[in-house]
Design an enzyme around this catalytic site. Structure first.
Site, PDB file in Angstrom:
ATOM      1  N   ASN A 190       0.865  -1.181   0.000  1.00 41.77           N
ATOM      2  CA  ASN A 190       0.000   0.000   0.000  1.00 41.77           C
ATOM      3  C   ASN A 190       0.906   1.237   0.000  1.00 41.77           C
ATOM      4  OD1 ASN A 190      -1.847   2.000   0.454  1.00 41.77           O
ATOM      5  ND2 ASN A 190      -2.409   1.371   2.527  1.00 41.77           N
ATOM      6  N   TRP A 191       1.039   1.848  -1.159  1.00 45.38           N
ATOM      7  CA  TRP A 191       1.962   2.988  -1.277  1.00 45.38           C
ATOM      8  C   TRP A 191       1.365   4.281  -0.725  1.00 45.38           C
ATOM      9  CZ3 TRP A 191       4.416   2.610  -6.881  1.00 45.38           C
ATOM     10  CH2 TRP A 191       5.156   1.429  -6.970  1.00 45.38           C
ATOM     11  N   LYS A 192       0.084   4.284  -0.442  1.00 43.25           N
ATOM     12  CA  LYS A 192      -0.605   5.490   0.043  1.00 43.25           C
ATOM     13  C   LYS A 192      -0.328   6.656  -0.911  1.00 43.25           C
ATOM     14  CE  LYS A 192      -0.329   3.481   4.593  1.00 43.25           C
ATOM     15  NZ  LYS A 192      -0.321   3.659   6.020  1.00 43.25           N
ATOM     16  N   SER A 252       2.985  -1.534  10.612  1.00 39.93           N
ATOM     17  CA  SER A 252       4.425  -1.539  10.905  1.00 39.93           C
ATOM     18  C   SER A 252       5.109  -2.879  10.618  1.00 39.93           C
ATOM     19  CB  SER A 252       4.680  -1.096  12.353  1.00 39.93           C
ATOM     20  OG  SER A 252       4.266   0.242  12.525  1.00 39.93           O
ATOM     21  N   HIS A 286      -9.814   1.552   4.523  1.00 36.16           N
ATOM     22  CA  HIS A 286      -8.563   1.717   5.271  1.00 36.16           C
ATOM     23  C   HIS A 286      -8.792   2.724   6.402  1.00 36.16           C
ATOM     24  CE1 HIS A 286      -4.447   2.865   6.237  1.00 36.16           C
ATOM     25  NE2 HIS A 286      -4.076   1.721   5.678  1.00 36.16           N
ATOM     26  N   GLY A 306       2.035   2.777  10.714  1.00 39.59           N
ATOM     27  CA  GLY A 306       3.046   3.823  10.508  1.00 39.59           C
ATOM     28  C   GLY A 306       3.774   4.260  11.770  1.00 39.59           C
ATOM     29  N   GLU A 349      -5.918  -4.129  10.769  1.00 43.08           N
ATOM     30  CA  GLU A 349      -4.860  -3.136  10.957  1.00 43.08           C
ATOM     31  C   GLU A 349      -5.201  -2.252  12.160  1.00 43.08           C
ATOM     32  OE1 GLU A 349      -2.600  -2.327   7.052  1.00 43.08           O
ATOM     33  OE2 GLU A 349      -4.377  -1.090   7.054  1.00 43.08           O
TER      34      GLU A 349
HETATM   35  P1  PGA Z   1       2.467   0.666   7.670  1.00 49.04           P
HETATM   36  O1  PGA Z   1       1.037   0.860   6.996  1.00 49.04           O
HETATM   37  O2  PGA Z   1       3.034  -0.631   7.167  1.00 49.04           O
HETATM   38  O3  PGA Z   1       3.278   1.858   7.203  1.00 49.04           O
HETATM   39  O4  PGA Z   1       2.277   0.654   9.136  1.00 49.04           O
HETATM   40  C1  PGA Z   1       0.184  -0.221   6.800  1.00 49.04           C
HETATM   41  C2  PGA Z   1      -1.115   0.256   6.218  1.00 49.04           C
HETATM   42  O5  PGA Z   1      -1.615   1.309   6.636  1.00 49.04           O
HETATM   43  O6  PGA Z   1      -1.665  -0.386   5.324  1.00 49.04           O
END
Ligand code: PGA
Length: 219
Positions: A7-9, A182, A97, A152, A146
């Site tokens: 997931n590159w956001k 994470s 999400h 993050g 999640e």
């Molecule tokens: P992260 O994000 O791996 O940077 O914690 C995961 C996500 O939000 O899908």
């Protein structure tokens, strides 16, 4: 089968996205143990879908997904990307999400409409839930748990806790259950060795192609 979802956001311009794919493909081709028992789903921002679809078209276990979808069909909805517009480019879509729920006030009602749109156009939704209280929609086959405190932050949740939430979610036995929050190359394996955790949803650590490959290789 284990799932690895990147997931590159809201990251990567055209040049950066293409460079990621080039480096990833070069390394991927040298990895004999990335076989068809691993399913890789890359969810870049929309502007990268078309070039990436072309670059990945000959890789049987690499798929593309969006990070969101419109709850509407196509029409006069300025700024929206409807499922029908991208159904030829993606096979999956992340829906619900926690960042969409918190920054964009996405509701269960909108999430349900997005799931309906995805299904209508043959896109498989990946429903994200933050805890056992979030609604599981019956038509969904892939659920990613999640916890918000883990996204993050560098604080990943223990596999034991992840499995206890899985139980509380009361999923159908056939539901594909993923963990995200994470995940990195140092902690991925502990989830992947659990039979009931079917894969990982990876944000930050997927932005670097070689790190993403090392995560895939960690089981
Ligand atoms: P992260 O994000 O791996 O940077 O914690 C995961 C996500 O939000 O899908």
């Amino acid at each position: 089968m284990k799932y690895f979802i990147a997931n590159w956001k809201a990251n990567k311009n055209l040049k950066e996205g293409l460079l990621w794919a080039k480096i990833f493909i070069k390394k991927f081709k040298q990895q004999p143990n990335i076989n068809l028992s691993k399913k890789i789903i890359i969810c870049p921002p929309y502007h990268l879908l078309y070039p990436l679809a072309k670059m990945f078209k000959n890789f049987k276990n690499i798929f593309l997904g969006t990070q969101n979808l419109s709850s509407f069909d196509n029409g006069s909805f300025t700024g929206e990307i409807a499922a029908v517009m991208i159904k030829d480019l993606v096979q999956y879509s992340i829906i619900g999400h926690s960042e969409r729920r918190s920054y964009f006030s996405e509701t269960d009602d909108q999430i349900e409409k997005k799931i309906t749109q995805a299904k209508k156009y043959g896109i498989e939704p990946i429903l994200c839930v933050r805890d056992e209280k979030d609604k599981i929609f019956p038509q969904v086959k892939i659920v990613a748990y999640e916890p918000t405190y883990a996204i993050g932050t560098g604080v990943n949740e223990s596999p034991e806790k992840v499995l206890s939430i899985r139980k509380k979610l009361k999923l159908k036995p056939t539901t594909i259950f993923l963990y995200g929050g994470s995940v990195n190359e140092n902690n991925a394996r502990q989830y992947l060795i659990r039979e009931k955790i079917n894969g990982l949803l990876i944000g930050n650590a997927s932005l670097e192609p070689l790190q993403f490959i090392r995560i895939i290789n960690s089981c």
